[in-house]
Enzyme design. Sequence first.
Site, PDB file in Angstrom:
ATOM      1  N   ARG A 127      13.469 -10.473   6.960  1.00  0.00           N
ATOM      2  CA  ARG A 127      13.925  -9.216   6.338  1.00  0.00           C
ATOM      3  C   ARG A 127      13.755  -9.210   4.818  1.00  0.00           C
ATOM      4  O   ARG A 127      14.471  -8.515   4.106  1.00  0.00           O
ATOM      5  CB  ARG A 127      15.373  -8.913   6.707  1.00  0.00           C
ATOM      6  CG  ARG A 127      15.587  -8.670   8.197  1.00  0.00           C
ATOM      7  CD  ARG A 127      16.954  -8.087   8.469  1.00  0.00           C
ATOM      8  NE  ARG A 127      17.102  -7.794   9.883  1.00  0.00           N
ATOM      9  CZ  ARG A 127      17.639  -8.621  10.772  1.00  0.00           C
ATOM     10  NH1 ARG A 127      18.090  -9.813  10.374  1.00  0.00           N
ATOM     11  NH2 ARG A 127      17.758  -8.276  12.027  1.00  0.00           N
ATOM     12  N   LYS A 149       4.110  -0.672  -3.333  1.00  0.00           N
ATOM     13  CA  LYS A 149       3.629  -0.081  -2.084  1.00  0.00           C
ATOM     14  C   LYS A 149       2.920  -1.157  -1.273  1.00  0.00           C
ATOM     15  O   LYS A 149       1.979  -1.794  -1.760  1.00  0.00           O
ATOM     16  CB  LYS A 149       2.658   1.063  -2.373  1.00  0.00           C
ATOM     17  CG  LYS A 149       3.308   2.393  -2.633  1.00  0.00           C
ATOM     18  CD  LYS A 149       2.245   3.473  -2.670  1.00  0.00           C
ATOM     19  CE  LYS A 149       2.824   4.836  -2.901  1.00  0.00           C
ATOM     20  NZ  LYS A 149       1.771   5.878  -2.924  1.00  0.00           N
ATOM     21  N   GLU A 191      -9.981   3.851 -10.421  1.00  0.00           N
ATOM     22  CA  GLU A 191      -8.527   3.936 -10.560  1.00  0.00           C
ATOM     23  C   GLU A 191      -8.102   3.908 -12.030  1.00  0.00           C
ATOM     24  O   GLU A 191      -7.087   4.493 -12.398  1.00  0.00           O
ATOM     25  CB  GLU A 191      -7.853   2.793  -9.795  1.00  0.00           C
ATOM     26  CG  GLU A 191      -8.035   2.842  -8.285  1.00  0.00           C
ATOM     27  CD  GLU A 191      -7.115   3.838  -7.601  1.00  0.00           C
ATOM     28  OE1 GLU A 191      -6.373   4.571  -8.288  1.00  0.00           O
ATOM     29  OE2 GLU A 191      -7.128   3.891  -6.356  1.00  0.00           O
ATOM     30  N   LYS A 232       1.235   3.263 -14.862  1.00  0.00           N
ATOM     31  CA  LYS A 232       1.818   3.218 -13.527  1.00  0.00           C
ATOM     32  C   LYS A 232       3.258   2.733 -13.567  1.00  0.00           C
ATOM     33  O   LYS A 232       4.130   3.268 -12.869  1.00  0.00           O
ATOM     34  CB  LYS A 232       0.990   2.326 -12.601  1.00  0.00           C
ATOM     35  CG  LYS A 232       1.543   2.325 -11.180  1.00  0.00           C
ATOM     36  CD  LYS A 232       0.564   1.857 -10.145  1.00  0.00           C
ATOM     37  CE  LYS A 232       1.127   2.093  -8.745  1.00  0.00           C
ATOM     38  NZ  LYS A 232       0.181   1.674  -7.692  1.00  0.00           N
ATOM     39  N   GLU A 242       8.273   7.599  -4.527  1.00  0.00           N
ATOM     40  CA  GLU A 242       7.372   8.749  -4.407  1.00  0.00           C
ATOM     41  C   GLU A 242       8.078   9.987  -3.858  1.00  0.00           C
ATOM     42  O   GLU A 242       7.579  10.664  -2.967  1.00  0.00           O
ATOM     43  CB  GLU A 242       6.156   8.403  -3.531  1.00  0.00           C
ATOM     44  CG  GLU A 242       4.968   9.319  -3.777  1.00  0.00           C
ATOM     45  CD  GLU A 242       3.719   8.891  -3.032  1.00  0.00           C
ATOM     46  OE1 GLU A 242       3.186   9.710  -2.287  1.00  0.00           O
ATOM     47  OE2 GLU A 242       3.287   7.738  -3.204  1.00  0.00           O
ATOM     48  N   ARG A 246       5.760  10.363  -8.744  1.00  0.00           N
ATOM     49  CA  ARG A 246       4.843   9.285  -8.380  1.00  0.00           C
ATOM     50  C   ARG A 246       3.661   9.786  -7.555  1.00  0.00           C
ATOM     51  O   ARG A 246       2.596   9.161  -7.533  1.00  0.00           O
ATOM     52  CB  ARG A 246       5.598   8.179  -7.622  1.00  0.00           C
ATOM     53  CG  ARG A 246       4.710   6.978  -7.307  1.00  0.00           C
ATOM     54  CD  ARG A 246       5.482   5.769  -6.844  1.00  0.00           C
ATOM     55  NE  ARG A 246       4.583   4.688  -6.484  1.00  0.00           N
ATOM     56  CZ  ARG A 246       4.961   3.446  -6.215  1.00  0.00           C
ATOM     57  NH1 ARG A 246       6.235   3.120  -6.266  1.00  0.00           N
ATOM     58  NH2 ARG A 246       4.079   2.522  -5.910  1.00  0.00           N
ATOM     59  N   ASN A 250      -1.691   9.810  -6.799  1.00  0.00           N
ATOM     60  CA  ASN A 250      -2.619  10.029  -5.695  1.00  0.00           C
ATOM     61  C   ASN A 250      -3.719  11.029  -6.037  1.00  0.00           C
ATOM     62  O   ASN A 250      -4.381  11.544  -5.128  1.00  0.00           O
ATOM     63  CB  ASN A 250      -1.850  10.509  -4.460  1.00  0.00           C
ATOM     64  CG  ASN A 250      -1.002   9.415  -3.857  1.00  0.00           C
ATOM     65  OD1 ASN A 250      -1.492   8.351  -3.515  1.00  0.00           O
ATOM     66  ND2 ASN A 250       0.294   9.663  -3.759  1.00  0.00           N
ATOM     67  N   HIS A 253      -6.863  11.020  -4.039  1.00  0.00           N
ATOM     68  CA  HIS A 253      -6.660  10.177  -2.870  1.00  0.00           C
ATOM     69  C   HIS A 253      -6.562  10.953  -1.556  1.00  0.00           C
ATOM     70  O   HIS A 253      -6.893  10.414  -0.498  1.00  0.00           O
ATOM     71  CB  HIS A 253      -5.408   9.314  -3.048  1.00  0.00           C
ATOM     72  CG  HIS A 253      -5.591   8.184  -4.008  1.00  0.00           C
ATOM     73  ND1 HIS A 253      -5.960   8.381  -5.322  1.00  0.00           N
ATOM     74  CD2 HIS A 253      -5.461   6.839  -3.852  1.00  0.00           C
ATOM     75  CE1 HIS A 253      -6.053   7.204  -5.928  1.00  0.00           C
ATOM     76  NE2 HIS A 253      -5.754   6.263  -5.072  1.00  0.00           N
ATOM     77  N   HIS A 257      -8.927   9.341   0.927  1.00  0.00           N
ATOM     78  CA  HIS A 257      -8.420   8.669   2.126  1.00  0.00           C
ATOM     79  C   HIS A 257      -9.009   9.282   3.394  1.00  0.00           C
ATOM     80  O   HIS A 257      -9.295   8.570   4.369  1.00  0.00           O
ATOM     81  CB  HIS A 257      -6.894   8.760   2.175  1.00  0.00           C
ATOM     82  CG  HIS A 257      -6.205   7.796   1.258  1.00  0.00           C
ATOM     83  ND1 HIS A 257      -4.861   7.847   1.024  1.00  0.00           N
ATOM     84  CD2 HIS A 257      -6.667   6.765   0.514  1.00  0.00           C
ATOM     85  CE1 HIS A 257      -4.513   6.881   0.177  1.00  0.00           C
ATOM     86  NE2 HIS A 257      -5.611   6.212  -0.137  1.00  0.00           N
ATOM     87  N   HIS A 272     -12.769   1.978  -1.168  1.00  0.00           N
ATOM     88  CA  HIS A 272     -11.673   2.849  -1.588  1.00  0.00           C
ATOM     89  C   HIS A 272     -11.946   3.552  -2.918  1.00  0.00           C
ATOM     90  O   HIS A 272     -11.778   4.775  -3.032  1.00  0.00           O
ATOM     91  CB  HIS A 272     -10.375   2.037  -1.684  1.00  0.00           C
ATOM     92  CG  HIS A 272      -9.215   2.811  -2.207  1.00  0.00           C
ATOM     93  ND1 HIS A 272      -8.626   3.837  -1.497  1.00  0.00           N
ATOM     94  CD2 HIS A 272      -8.546   2.735  -3.384  1.00  0.00           C
ATOM     95  CE1 HIS A 272      -7.636   4.345  -2.207  1.00  0.00           C
ATOM     96  NE2 HIS A 272      -7.566   3.698  -3.356  1.00  0.00           N
TER      97      HIS A 272
END
Length: 374
Positions: A127, A149, A191, A232, A242, A246, A250, A253, A257, A272
């Site tokens: 955990r 992330k 990026e 960032k 997000e 945030r 993207n 993206h 994506h 990517h």
Amino acid sequence: MTDRNLTEKVKVELADRSYDILIGEHVLLGAGKHIKSVLPDAKCAIVTDENVAAIHLEALLENLKAEGIEAAPIILPAGEATKSYAHLQTVIEAIIEMRLERGDAVIAFGGGVIGDLAGFAAASVRRGMNFIQIPTSLLAQVDSSVGGKTGINSPQGKNLVGAFYQPRLVLADTTVLDTLSEREFRAGFAEVIKYGLINDAGFYNWLEQNWDGIKKGGKERIHAVATSCRAKAAIVARDERESGERALLNLGHTFGHALEGITKYQSDVLVHGEGVAIGMVLAHAFSARMNQSSPDDTQRVKTYLEKVGLPTDMSGLRNHVKSANQIMDFIAQDKKVSRGNLNFILTHGIGQAYIAKNVPAAEVHAFLTEALES
């Protein structure tokens, strides 16, 4: 601006979960010392891929050993396809078999794929174990290693399974980037460009003038990486999960994506950063279509991305991308969709990105149909 061989430190401010990003030349040579300062007694599992292991793993293991840190590697295949349920299970079971405890650490030693996968494993085993990022690609150094992330892909889309889980430390060695292929470096640079396009027109202007210096390394490269990380880190500190701002990270993206999903994450077809590059041009062009920005900004972005050597349209994907419907199916699974409504990151111009909510699907479909025909 940083002088050659100096290290810049960027702090991600998250109260008792704050951590440092150390950026500079040869940071990897001090990895053991830096890790020991944060986790004095931890044993480590090093999750990496075959490509990184062949070049850099021995040096890292020796460095950790010199500081008295016990560490063992878990070596995975390279490529986006590794971000899967099967490889996540492999990593989790290997960590458990090592009998590592919650106070020990999982080190992600690789690009974005390894960072996302290893971070998700660290968040899951017992955990939550300690997690350290040592990103070896430009894309990972400026984006995926910062902000917590983690996750894997599913057949339905990219990064749909995962967790927010912050690292304890990020070590970004800018000299390691010299071992990247030209394609990987350019893709990662997409990026970097993104940060200028979101909210820092001055940084974008600087990037337009300094691409050659960034490629060569030294102070320009350190400055580009550090500025990206600061951008960032500031957004993550204000919106860790997000729920608002945030989402600006993207930019490009949503389209990118979708293209990655359609091409089934085949790195020989599209990586990517290339998807993001195409996506950023599409985002600016769609913004212009919606009368939110000038077509001149779209052309400026397109021209610079082409100078860098990145793709700017879908013409190279015609064997895979057949229709707007295909793209729309993947967009419908995007994380920014809310109650079935399409949310996009659009722009009012260079450095003026914003979150556009409830964008009509019919407008997006018509735009994509025209883009595929052009």
